[in-house]
Design an enzyme around this catalytic site. Sequence first.
Site, PDB file in Angstrom:
ATOM      1  N   HIS A 281      14.657  -7.012   4.377  1.00  0.00           N
ATOM      2  CA  HIS A 281      15.295  -6.041   5.259  1.00  0.00           C
ATOM      3  C   HIS A 281      15.373  -4.671   4.592  1.00  0.00           C
ATOM      4  O   HIS A 281      15.306  -3.638   5.269  1.00  0.00           O
ATOM      5  CB  HIS A 281      16.718  -6.504   5.607  1.00  0.00           C
ATOM      6  CG  HIS A 281      16.759  -7.682   6.523  1.00  0.00           C
ATOM      7  ND1 HIS A 281      17.353  -7.645   7.771  1.00  0.00           N
ATOM      8  CD2 HIS A 281      16.292  -8.946   6.376  1.00  0.00           C
ATOM      9  CE1 HIS A 281      17.244  -8.822   8.349  1.00  0.00           C
ATOM     10  NE2 HIS A 281      16.614  -9.636   7.514  1.00  0.00           N
TER      11      HIS A 281
ATOM     12  N   ASP B 137      20.925  -1.800   9.636  1.00  0.00           N
ATOM     13  CA  ASP B 137      20.458  -3.140   9.970  1.00  0.00           C
ATOM     14  C   ASP B 137      21.367  -3.783  11.008  1.00  0.00           C
ATOM     15  O   ASP B 137      22.581  -3.554  11.031  1.00  0.00           O
ATOM     16  CB  ASP B 137      20.427  -3.991   8.708  1.00  0.00           C
ATOM     17  CG  ASP B 137      19.630  -5.267   8.879  1.00  0.00           C
ATOM     18  OD1 ASP B 137      20.174  -6.234   9.460  1.00  0.00           O
ATOM     19  OD2 ASP B 137      18.468  -5.293   8.455  1.00  0.00           O
TER      20      ASP B 137
END
Length: 510
Positions: free
Chosen positions: A36, A141
Site C-alpha cells: 500500500h 489509504d
Amino acid sequence: MAAAANAAAEVVGSGDGALLAGRDHVVVFPFMAKGHTIPLLHFAAALAAHHGGQLRVTLVTTPANLPFVRRRLPESSSSSVRVVSIPFPAHPELPAGVESTDALPSHSLFPAFLRATALLREPFAAFLASLPSPPLVLVSDFFLGFTQRVAEDAGVRRLTFNGMSAFSLALCFTLASRRPHVDVEDGAAVHVPGFPENVRITVDEVPDAVIQGGNPDDPVTQFLDDEVRIWEHRSAGVLVNSFAALDGDYAAILEALYPPGVRAWLVGPLFLATGESPEDDDDDPEGCLPWLDERAGRPGSVVYVSFGTQVHLPAAQLDELTHGLVESGHSFLWAFGRSDATWSPPVDAGTAGGKIVRGWVPQRRVLSHPAVGAFVTHAGWNSVLESLAAGQPMLAWPVMAEQGANAKHVADIIGAGVRVDRGRGPGAGVGRAQVAKKVRQLMDGGEESRAIRASAEEAGRAARSAVAENGTSRVALRRMIDELRSSYVDGERRASSKTATPKNGDRGGR
C-alpha cells in the site's frame, strides 16, 4: 479552524483551475503495508515531477516506517517530497515497535493492527491543524477511514486509495452490495450486475472481503463496517493505480457505486509516472541480476517466482511448487518472501537450475531482464502492473484478498496469462504436475504461448503510453489537480453569493 480555512481560500487568478492561496499543498498518507505504501510513494514522486513549482507534497508516516519510506522514495523526488512522521499509538495486543503489517509476528494480529491504526486520528488531526493553511487535498489509504473525518473537520477534500484496479474495486463493491448467487458446488459462472455481459465470475474469483463480509463475527469485517465503509463513500474521489487502456471500461461502473460527482482517477502505473527507470533501483543484496546476466545468452529462459511480502503458503504446497518448477525443465529465480521461514526446499535449487532468495529483490529490474520469460505471481495488483509494464506473461496463483479477481482480469480479460486451478475442499492445493504444465504452457513458445506473450507486450506498450506526455494517465493527473482547485474556487464563490460559510463537510457543493 473555519476561519483559517476561509482566510486560506483567497482566490489568486480566475477561472477554472485558479490557484487558491494556501491550496498548493498535497498531503499523502499511506497505510503501513509495503504493497500500500510503495504506490503512494510513487504518486507523491509523480506529483513532484509533473507539478514542480506549483504543488508542495508531504508524505505522512510513522517513526518505524520512516527509514523504508526514505529509502524507497524515488531519488529524483527525495528533495521535493517532505516526509513527516507522527507517533504510532501503543496497543496492548501488538509488540512494541511493530508499525507495519510485514513486521507482525503473526497474521492473526492483523485485526489488532487495524485497530491500532485507527488511534492515529488524534496525532494526524494535530499534524493537519499545525499546517499554516489547509492543503488542496488529502490522499489517504481506504484503511485509514478516520482521515475522512479529520479532512472534513479541516475543510479539506480527501481522495481515497485502495491499491486495487478499477475492475477489482468495482467488482468488490458490486458484489458486496448486491451479492448475486455464485454456485459453490459446480463452480458455475454468474454475470455481475452492471458489468459487460461477458464478465462472469466463479466463487474462486470473489474477493475475500466480499466473502468475509457475510460474517459479522469476522474482526476485519467489523473494523471495515465501523471504521472504513461509511467514510469511503464520503470521499471526493478515488485514486486508481491503473490506466485507461487496461481499466477504462470499469471506471464508470466504479463511479456509479459512489455518490454523484465522485470521480475515479486512473493515473497509473504510478511507478512509471515518476519517470524513474528500473535501473534507478540498485539495491540487489541477493545478487539476482548477476545470476540473470549469466543466463542472458538464452533470452526468456528463466521463470521468475514471487508471492509478495504477505502471502503464506503451507510447507507441503511449497514442496509441490518446487518440484513443479524443476519438472518444468526451465530455470527459475524464486523470491521467497514471507512464507514459512523454517521451510527448506526439497531439492537443491542450484543443481536443479534454480535460485531461491529470501531477501529484497529489485523486482522491476528482474522482470525487465532479457533472461526472464514469465512470472509466477500471487496476482497482487502491484505485481500485475509491474509484470505487464515489462511485457511478461503471468502464471496467476491467487491466494488472498482480491487476487482471484486480478487473476481473472489477467487471464480472461487482458489475455496476458493463465491461472492455476487451486481445487476445492480440505487439503486442496496445486500439484507439481499442474505447476510444470502451466509453466511450460507459458514458456515453450507454442501458438497459445505466443498469443499470451503478445497480449502482455501490448499491455506494456499501453502502460508506457499512458504515462507519456499527453497520455491518458498524465492527463488524468493534471485534470484531477485542476478540478480540485476549481472546486474550492466554485465553493467559495457560492459561499460568497450566499454571504454564509458552508459547513465543513459541504465545501464544493457535495
